[in-house]
Design a protein around this motif. Structure first.
Motif, PDB file in Angstrom:
ATOM      1  N   SER A 151      19.309  -5.689  32.693  1.00 49.28           N
ATOM      2  CA  SER A 151      20.106  -6.626  31.888  1.00 49.28           C
ATOM      3  C   SER A 151      21.330  -5.934  31.307  1.00 49.28           C
ATOM      4  CB  SER A 151      19.273  -7.185  30.737  1.00 49.28           C
ATOM      5  OG  SER A 151      18.257  -7.970  31.228  1.00 49.28           O
ATOM      6  N   ASN A 157      25.141  -7.135  32.153  1.00 48.02           N
ATOM      7  CA  ASN A 157      25.966  -7.690  31.066  1.00 48.02           C
ATOM      8  C   ASN A 157      27.144  -6.802  30.691  1.00 48.02           C
ATOM      9  OD1 ASN A 157      24.871 -10.320  29.795  1.00 48.02           O
ATOM     10  ND2 ASN A 157      23.058  -9.149  30.346  1.00 48.02           N
ATOM     11  N   LEU A 216      30.618  -8.448  29.420  1.00 47.00           N
ATOM     12  CA  LEU A 216      31.090  -8.186  28.060  1.00 47.00           C
ATOM     13  C   LEU A 216      32.515  -7.612  28.086  1.00 47.00           C
ATOM     14  CD1 LEU A 216      29.876  -8.533  25.270  1.00 47.00           C
ATOM     15  CD2 LEU A 216      29.184  -6.147  25.328  1.00 47.00           C
ATOM     16  N   GLY A 235      30.428 -17.098  29.059  1.00 43.52           N
ATOM     17  CA  GLY A 235      29.794 -16.833  27.765  1.00 43.52           C
ATOM     18  C   GLY A 235      29.309 -18.104  27.104  1.00 43.52           C
ATOM     19  N   ILE A 236      30.182 -19.128  27.089  1.00 43.20           N
ATOM     20  CA  ILE A 236      29.839 -20.387  26.409  1.00 43.20           C
ATOM     21  C   ILE A 236      28.749 -21.130  27.186  1.00 43.20           C
ATOM     22  CG2 ILE A 236      30.770 -22.650  25.743  1.00 43.20           C
ATOM     23  CD1 ILE A 236      33.465 -21.154  25.231  1.00 43.20           C
ATOM     24  N   SER A 278      26.474 -19.949  29.260  1.00 41.17           N
ATOM     25  CA  SER A 278      25.170 -19.266  29.149  1.00 41.17           C
ATOM     26  C   SER A 278      24.540 -19.544  27.794  1.00 41.17           C
ATOM     27  CB  SER A 278      25.343 -17.750  29.293  1.00 41.17           C
ATOM     28  OG  SER A 278      25.974 -17.453  30.471  1.00 41.17           O
ATOM     29  N   PHE A 279      25.377 -19.510  26.744  1.00 43.24           N
ATOM     30  CA  PHE A 279      24.872 -19.734  25.385  1.00 43.24           C
ATOM     31  C   PHE A 279      24.310 -21.151  25.261  1.00 43.24           C
ATOM     32  CE2 PHE A 279      25.688 -21.115  20.987  1.00 43.24           C
ATOM     33  CZ  PHE A 279      24.887 -20.208  20.320  1.00 43.24           C
ATOM     34  N   GLN A 306      21.123 -21.457  26.995  1.00 44.59           N
ATOM     35  CA  GLN A 306      20.076 -20.722  26.295  1.00 44.59           C
ATOM     36  C   GLN A 306      19.525 -21.503  25.105  1.00 44.59           C
ATOM     37  OE1 GLN A 306      18.873 -17.753  27.445  1.00 44.59           O
ATOM     38  NE2 GLN A 306      17.271 -18.043  25.926  1.00 44.59           N
ATOM     39  N   MET A 350      28.154 -14.738  21.614  1.00 41.98           N
ATOM     40  CA  MET A 350      27.318 -15.624  22.453  1.00 41.98           C
ATOM     41  C   MET A 350      26.696 -14.834  23.604  1.00 41.98           C
ATOM     42  SD  MET A 350      29.605 -19.051  22.812  1.00 41.98           S
ATOM     43  CE  MET A 350      30.077 -20.019  21.406  1.00 41.98           C
ATOM     44  N   ILE A 368      26.110 -11.625  23.690  1.00 37.88           N
ATOM     45  CA  ILE A 368      25.107 -10.690  23.156  1.00 37.88           C
ATOM     46  C   ILE A 368      23.831 -11.448  22.770  1.00 37.88           C
ATOM     47  CG2 ILE A 368      24.603  -9.097  21.237  1.00 37.88           C
ATOM     48  CD1 ILE A 368      27.642  -8.370  21.360  1.00 37.88           C
ATOM     49  N   TYR A 369      24.002 -12.653  22.175  1.00 34.64           N
ATOM     50  CA  TYR A 369      22.824 -13.457  21.811  1.00 34.64           C
ATOM     51  C   TYR A 369      22.027 -13.807  23.067  1.00 34.64           C
ATOM     52  CZ  TYR A 369      19.982 -17.451  20.543  1.00 34.64           C
ATOM     53  OH  TYR A 369      18.919 -18.304  20.381  1.00 34.64           O
ATOM     54  N   THR A 370      22.752 -14.267  24.103  1.00 31.43           N
ATOM     55  CA  THR A 370      22.088 -14.655  25.354  1.00 31.43           C
ATOM     56  C   THR A 370      21.354 -13.464  25.956  1.00 31.43           C
ATOM     57  OG1 THR A 370      23.899 -16.193  25.698  1.00 31.43           O
ATOM     58  CG2 THR A 370      22.466 -15.798  27.582  1.00 31.43           C
ATOM     59  N   PHE A 371      22.000 -12.300  25.887  1.00 31.99           N
ATOM     60  CA  PHE A 371      21.394 -11.067  26.424  1.00 31.99           C
ATOM     61  C   PHE A 371      20.051 -10.797  25.744  1.00 31.99           C
ATOM     62  CE2 PHE A 371      21.006  -6.466  25.412  1.00 31.99           C
ATOM     63  CZ  PHE A 371      20.647  -6.002  26.675  1.00 31.99           C
TER      64      PHE A 371
END
Lengths: 463, 69
Positions: A393, A397, A401, A451-452, A454-455, A458, B60, B62-65
């Motif tokens: 992971s 990532n 990032l 990013g958005i 995936s969030f 989640q 976001m 980092i949170y998902t990670f």
């Protein structure tokens, strides 16, 4: 003494362009750099075209091949294994074209101002922006360095060597490369290692890919990748993150200044950057083509960071030589990236704190620079030794990032390169600004969209 | 007869080598601070907006990670 007036960049005032005055306070760093510059001037005087090129190449090739790092090569191979020869093969070329545009700007600003990115952002735009940029860099570098040690570990696992050897090898390389107190020596050691990035191309040749399929992919960008929206976004963001990153910007500008490039060397600096970009694109495509050999052999399910991952899978399908070459390539990719990324951390911290930050300084003269170099490598090495850490992971990532945080770094780079007072006649032209503008937009949209999305997935706000 | 003590001389520098550097390439030149750039309020606002946006998206990721561990 006759003085010729020429715009040299600083404040864009027509400054008298005369040699340094012996009355100025001199340091060992000045003397080391002046030796390198004297060789450049002598080669230029003798019209030794190839020797001059040999003297002036370095930062561009290192930035580009440094970014062909372990996670990037595994990411290319994974893309090839999952989707075969298609959209992502020419897309790698497109992303390196974007990288060349950005890196040329860094080289130019470094050569004209003789200062690193961190120092310029602090002096021109304030301490807060400089420290925020350095903070982003240190954070993403640390994450990326962990991924580099993981890549070395994957490569070594093919030869039945463990994580401890990977950690020791990486840290020993950092210590060895910076032990000479000369930028030139450091640069040549890393360049010597970076040559072995070509192993990925060799492994691609050995899997005997179809020339017709490769040509079709380059000409048509097809077949397009299939899969979910989030998966495609991840692939786009990680491929972009594998070619344009914050550390490259810090590194090439600071290394160009440390090497002593001047506005008179801009042509060679551009050649250096283009050579680096072309080599990196070709070798990156090599990794994707080698990975594509696993398509139809369960390639998509290969866990590239578990055990020997891709090298072992390639060995089973295409023989021991291909597996060994890929494994050695991963060790090289991780090693070169550890050296360049830890150097960019040292430059950033030195420039922001105002401490000496040059490979032309001795250890005693630039303690914080060398300490930062070693410290980030040691921390990253220590992480891969912790049992149960989610290395896969972290590696996946790291590139994403870097892509997410890149737009701010790039925007400041564009501002510096357009700064009329700073760059004078060497500032960006319209075409460069257009190309960089498109790059910033693509990077920002891909990174933010992933990013958005995936969030939201989640937290179950979208299905 | 005792000779007068001499003032220590700085180490001799190869002047030809030294001439290979531009003046602003010297460490002393590189440490000379540049004047700050003047940014308009709109430019400053846009930079901070981009910065905050990037930090939010970074958070976001980092949170998902961590959530996926």
């Amino acid at each position: 003494m006759s003085v010729t007036f020429e715009e040299t960049g600083e404040f864009a005032l027509p400054l008298p362009r005369h040699p340094a005055q012996p009355a100025d306070e001199l340091t060992g760093e000045d003397l080391a750099r002046s030796r390198d510059r004297a060789r450049v001037l002598a080669a230029r005087g003798r019209s030794s075209r190839w020797f001059l090129l040999w003297l002036l190449v370095g930062p561009g090739i290192l930035a580009m091949l440094g970014e062909n790092d372990g996670p990037s090569m595994i990411s290319y191979a994974a893309t090839g294994a999952a989707y075969g020869l298609g959209f992502f093969l020419p897309f790698i070329i497109v992303t390196f074209a974007m990288a060349i545009v950005c890196q040329e700007m860094c080289m130019r600003v470094g050569a004209v101002t003789h200062r690193g990115y961190g120092q310029l952002v602090i002096e021109r735009y304030g301490r807060a922006w400089g420290w925020l940029a350095a903070g982003d860099l240190v954070f993403t570098n640390l994450v990326t360095l962990i991924a580099e040690f993981v890549a070395i570990r994957v490569g070594l696992a093919f030869f039945n060597l463990g994580a401890g050897v990977a950690a020791l090898l990486g840290v020993a390389l950092v210590l060895m490369a910076q032990s000479g107190g000369r930028y030139w020596r450091w640069e040549r050691i890393v360049l010597g290692l970076a040559v072995f990035n070509g192993l990925f191309l060799l492994s691609a040749v050995l899997v005997k890919p179809s020339a017709g399929h490769i040509a079709h992919a380059f000409l048509t960008f097809a077949p397009l990748p299939h899969g979910g929206f989030n998966e495609i976004l991840l692939l786009l963001a990680s491929t972009i993150g594998a070619t344009v990153t914050p550390w490259m910007i810090f590194f090439q500008q600071s290394a160009s200044a440390d090497k002593g490039l001047t506005p008179g060397d801009l042509t060679h600096g551009r050649i250096d950057t283009v050579i680096g970009g072309v080599l990196a694109a070709v070798f990156g495509c090599g990794a994707l083509v080698a990975g594509a050999a696993l398509l139809g052999h369960g390639g998509a399910s290969v866990d590239g960071l578990a055990g020997a991952g891709f090298p072992e899978a390639l060995r089973r399908v295409d023989g021991n030589a291909v597996g060994a070459l890929f494994a050695l390539g991963l060790i090289e990719a991780g090693a070169v990236a550890i050296l360049t990324i830890s150097a960019s951390t040292g430059y950033a911290i030195g420039e922001c704190t105002g401490a000496s930050s040059s490979f032309n300084r001795s250890l005693a003269e630039a303690r914080s620079f060398y300490s930062a170099n070693v410290l980030v490598a040691v921390i990253a090495a220590a992480v891969i030794l912790i049992p149960g850490v989610p290395l896969l992971s972290i590696a996946l990532n790291a590139n994403v990032l870097a892509t997410v945080l890149l737009p701010v770094t790039l925007v400041f780079m564009v501002m510096l390169a357009n700064d009329r007072q700073l760059m004078g006649r060497f500032r960006n032209g319209r075409a460069t600004n257009l190309a960089v503008g498109v790059t910033v937009a693509v990077v920002a949209v891909c990174g933010a969209a992933y990013g958005i999305d995936s969030f939201l997935l989640q937290v179950h706000l979208i299905g | 007869m005792r000779s007068e003590p001499r003032t220590p001389q700085p180490p001799a520098l190869d002047e030809e080598l030294f001439m290979a550097l531009e003046r602003d390439q010297l460490v002393a030149g590189r440490h000379r601070a540049l004047a700050p750039a003047r940014l308009s309020a709109r430019a400053r606002g846009a930079l901070w907006a981009l910065r905050i946006f990037v930090l939010l998206v970074g958070a976001m990721v980092i949170y998902t990670f961590f959530a996926q561990l």
